[in-house]
Design a protein around this motif. Sequence first.
Motif, PDB file in Angstrom:
ATOM      1  N   UNK A  46       0.824  -1.177   0.080  1.00  0.00           N
ATOM      2  CA  UNK A  46       0.007   0.051   0.085  1.00  0.00           C
ATOM      3  C   UNK A  46       1.071   1.094   0.074  1.00  0.00           C
ATOM      4  N   UNK A  47       0.365   2.159  -0.724  1.00  0.00           N
ATOM      5  CA  UNK A  47       0.840   3.744  -0.666  1.00  0.00           C
ATOM      6  C   UNK A  47      -0.013   4.645  -0.506  1.00  0.00           C
ATOM      7  N   UNK A  48       0.129   5.303   0.537  1.00  0.00           N
ATOM      8  CA  UNK A  48      -0.767   6.489   0.970  1.00  0.00           C
ATOM      9  C   UNK A  48      -0.170   7.565   1.887  1.00  0.00           C
ATOM     10  N   UNK A  49      -0.777   8.854   1.861  1.00  0.00           N
ATOM     11  CA  UNK A  49      -0.202   9.990   2.430  1.00  0.00           C
ATOM     12  C   UNK A  49       1.150  10.336   2.169  1.00  0.00           C
ATOM     13  N   UNK A  50       2.148  10.266   2.963  1.00  0.00           N
ATOM     14  CA  UNK A  50       3.470  10.669   2.890  1.00  0.00           C
ATOM     15  C   UNK A  50       4.290   9.742   1.663  1.00  0.00           C
ATOM     16  N   UNK A  51       3.865   8.587   1.294  1.00  0.00           N
ATOM     17  CA  UNK A  51       4.636   7.587   0.336  1.00  0.00           C
ATOM     18  C   UNK A  51       4.119   8.049  -0.945  1.00  0.00           C
ATOM     19  N   UNK A  52       3.033   9.015  -1.061  1.00  0.00           N
ATOM     20  CA  UNK A  52       2.601   9.433  -2.445  1.00  0.00           C
ATOM     21  C   UNK A  52       3.229  10.869  -2.828  1.00  0.00           C
TER      22      UNK A  52
END
Length: 202
Positions: A46-52
């Motif tokens: 999963x990618x979300x928040x700061x990883x985008x």
Amino acid sequence: RRAFSLQLRGLAVVVLPMALSFLLLLLGFIAHHIRLPSTGEFDTVKWSGASLKLTKGSGRVEGYAVEVDALSRTGTAILRLDDKAISTERYPFLAFQTEGFWAGAEAFFFWKTREGNEKTFSATLPWSGDGVAIVYLGRHPDWQGTAIKFGIGVEGKLRDKVRIGPIELRAFSVGSLLAAVWTDWTAFEGWHQYSLHFIIGG
């Protein structure tokens, strides 16, 4: 009787495929709107928040997603996902959540592989309204080997701000397969597979 039998056979030829299609559509709808139990410990990446990270266009991280409010001067937005080493065979499904898109904007998922000599591959992200959509990347001829770099590209015209995320790669499951069928059935036909090489220089 023979004529009646032929009529029944003809009716079956028409009705049976329709019934099977309806059943697949119904199962896809259920799988799309009801999160089925996990199929294993490593079922999602999963990618979300700061990883985008938005590297083209303007916007900001809002919670689990990135909100894009304007495209770049070249009419594009690029959203980079944190690098990971992912077995494409283990994760054949891409799940992504969007809000605010319309038929005049197009989005694409792109990636590089360890074996691909820095070549960038891409696949369309079908649009069927706000919410979560699932794409079966396993049928893409270039989704193979070890994927190491990932991103989302947007081009066209924005009618309003759009939200992208979270983004997930999922392991195979019947639920994800049926949800991908639902996405295919309900996707706007104007969206098409496209190459982002000229946008990201890969």
